[in-house]
Design a protein around this motif. Sequence first.
Motif, PDB file in Angstrom:
ATOM      1  N   ARG A  47       0.844  -1.200   0.000  1.00 17.74           N
ATOM      2  CA  ARG A  47       0.000   0.000   0.000  1.00 17.74           C
ATOM      3  C   ARG A  47       0.878   1.249   0.000  1.00 17.74           C
ATOM      4  O   ARG A  47       0.652   2.196  -0.751  1.00 17.74           O
ATOM      5  CB  ARG A  47      -0.919  -0.009   1.218  1.00 17.74           C
ATOM      6  CG  ARG A  47      -1.907  -1.163   1.199  1.00 17.74           C
ATOM      7  CD  ARG A  47      -2.518  -1.403   2.579  1.00 17.74           C
ATOM      8  NE  ARG A  47      -3.229  -2.654   2.594  1.00 17.74           N
ATOM      9  CZ  ARG A  47      -4.534  -2.773   2.540  1.00 17.74           C
ATOM     10  NH1 ARG A  47      -5.289  -1.703   2.478  1.00 17.74           N
ATOM     11  NH2 ARG A  47      -5.102  -3.956   2.560  1.00 17.74           N
ATOM     12  N   ALA A  51       1.279   4.111  -3.129  1.00 19.46           N
ATOM     13  CA  ALA A  51       1.076   5.535  -2.821  1.00 19.46           C
ATOM     14  C   ALA A  51       2.341   6.349  -3.101  1.00 19.46           C
ATOM     15  O   ALA A  51       2.273   7.437  -3.674  1.00 19.46           O
ATOM     16  CB  ALA A  51       0.637   5.701  -1.364  1.00 19.46           C
ATOM     17  N   ASN A  83      -8.622   2.625  -4.119  1.00 20.34           N
ATOM     18  CA  ASN A  83      -8.328   3.538  -3.009  1.00 20.34           C
ATOM     19  C   ASN A  83      -6.931   4.140  -3.061  1.00 20.34           C
ATOM     20  O   ASN A  83      -6.647   5.094  -2.338  1.00 20.34           O
ATOM     21  CB  ASN A  83      -8.495   2.799  -1.679  1.00 20.34           C
ATOM     22  CG  ASN A  83      -9.920   2.353  -1.466  1.00 20.34           C
ATOM     23  OD1 ASN A  83     -10.856   3.050  -1.818  1.00 20.34           O
ATOM     24  ND2 ASN A  83     -10.084   1.162  -0.926  1.00 20.34           N
ATOM     25  N   LEU A  84      -6.059   3.569  -3.881  1.00 22.31           N
ATOM     26  CA  LEU A  84      -4.666   4.006  -3.884  1.00 22.31           C
ATOM     27  C   LEU A  84      -4.268   4.755  -5.154  1.00 22.31           C
ATOM     28  O   LEU A  84      -3.569   5.754  -5.094  1.00 22.31           O
ATOM     29  CB  LEU A  84      -3.733   2.808  -3.679  1.00 22.31           C
ATOM     30  CG  LEU A  84      -3.851   2.142  -2.311  1.00 22.31           C
ATOM     31  CD1 LEU A  84      -3.156   0.793  -2.309  1.00 22.31           C
ATOM     32  CD2 LEU A  84      -3.257   3.047  -1.242  1.00 22.31           C
ATOM     33  N   TRP A  85      -4.687   4.220  -6.310  1.00 21.61           N
ATOM     34  CA  TRP A  85      -4.336   4.854  -7.589  1.00 21.61           C
ATOM     35  C   TRP A  85      -5.217   4.235  -8.660  1.00 21.61           C
ATOM     36  O   TRP A  85      -4.822   3.306  -9.351  1.00 21.61           O
ATOM     37  CB  TRP A  85      -2.864   4.650  -7.890  1.00 21.61           C
ATOM     38  CG  TRP A  85      -2.314   5.482  -9.008  1.00 21.61           C
ATOM     39  CD1 TRP A  85      -2.958   6.424  -9.764  1.00 21.61           C
ATOM     40  CD2 TRP A  85      -0.969   5.448  -9.507  1.00 21.61           C
ATOM     41  NE1 TRP A  85      -2.113   6.969 -10.689  1.00 21.61           N
ATOM     42  CE2 TRP A  85      -0.871   6.387 -10.552  1.00 21.61           C
ATOM     43  CE3 TRP A  85       0.164   4.714  -9.182  1.00 21.61           C
ATOM     44  CZ2 TRP A  85       0.300   6.609 -11.264  1.00 21.61           C
ATOM     45  CZ3 TRP A  85       1.328   4.940  -9.887  1.00 21.61           C
ATOM     46  CH2 TRP A  85       1.395   5.880 -10.912  1.00 21.61           C
ATOM     47  N   HIS A 129      -0.838   3.901   6.310  1.00 23.12           N
ATOM     48  CA  HIS A 129      -1.111   2.606   5.679  1.00 23.12           C
ATOM     49  C   HIS A 129      -1.220   1.537   6.760  1.00 23.12           C
ATOM     50  O   HIS A 129      -0.485   1.561   7.744  1.00 23.12           O
ATOM     51  CB  HIS A 129      -0.018   2.257   4.675  1.00 23.12           C
ATOM     52  CG  HIS A 129       0.160   3.309   3.644  1.00 23.12           C
ATOM     53  ND1 HIS A 129      -0.765   3.542   2.658  1.00 23.12           N
ATOM     54  CD2 HIS A 129       1.144   4.220   3.457  1.00 23.12           C
ATOM     55  CE1 HIS A 129      -0.353   4.540   1.896  1.00 23.12           C
ATOM     56  NE2 HIS A 129       0.796   4.983   2.374  1.00 23.12           N
TER      57      HIS A 129
END
Length: 180
Positions: A47, A51, A83-85, A129
């Motif tokens: 994660r 990010a 949720n991240l990219w 994270h």
Amino acid sequence: MTKRIPKDILEREVIGLNLAGRTLAGQLTAPVNLLVFLRHFGCVFCREMVADVRNAATQDANYPNVVFFYQGTVEQGQDFFANLWKEARAISDTPLVFYKALGIQRGGLREMFGPEVWACGLRAVGKGHFIGLPVGDPFVMPGAFLVSSAGDVLWQHDFRHAGDHPDWQAIVPAATAAKA
């Protein structure tokens, strides 16, 4: 001697998210591409890695084309990256064909749970994270490679343990040097 991704691997069909073509070669759309192999979706470091790469890539127009590899299904990938990219290009590799072709191995207890890993865990948690449920083999090590559009491996980071990360900002100078 330059390491090269085997032709059969470059021509292998891929499935995943936001893909540019039907094969691995079709994903290598720039002169230099960053291939990032994630451990498993429950990994706090994965994660953090996504990010950090997203932040580096969105801040620098010269950042190489990024392609992630992951162990889950396309649907699991959609959930993870949402949720991240969300725009990330990512290849589902449940049989670990691409992982094995690039020499990514399983780690042992020291690589997964050694003192350095715990310190890096605090770093990742400090960035917001957290650990989730594993999707895939939780002992698979991560990987990061700069690869030419022809499949030549120009640079790689040799991960010492699960929480080890390269300096994602330093990828641009490495990619620029690789182009020269």
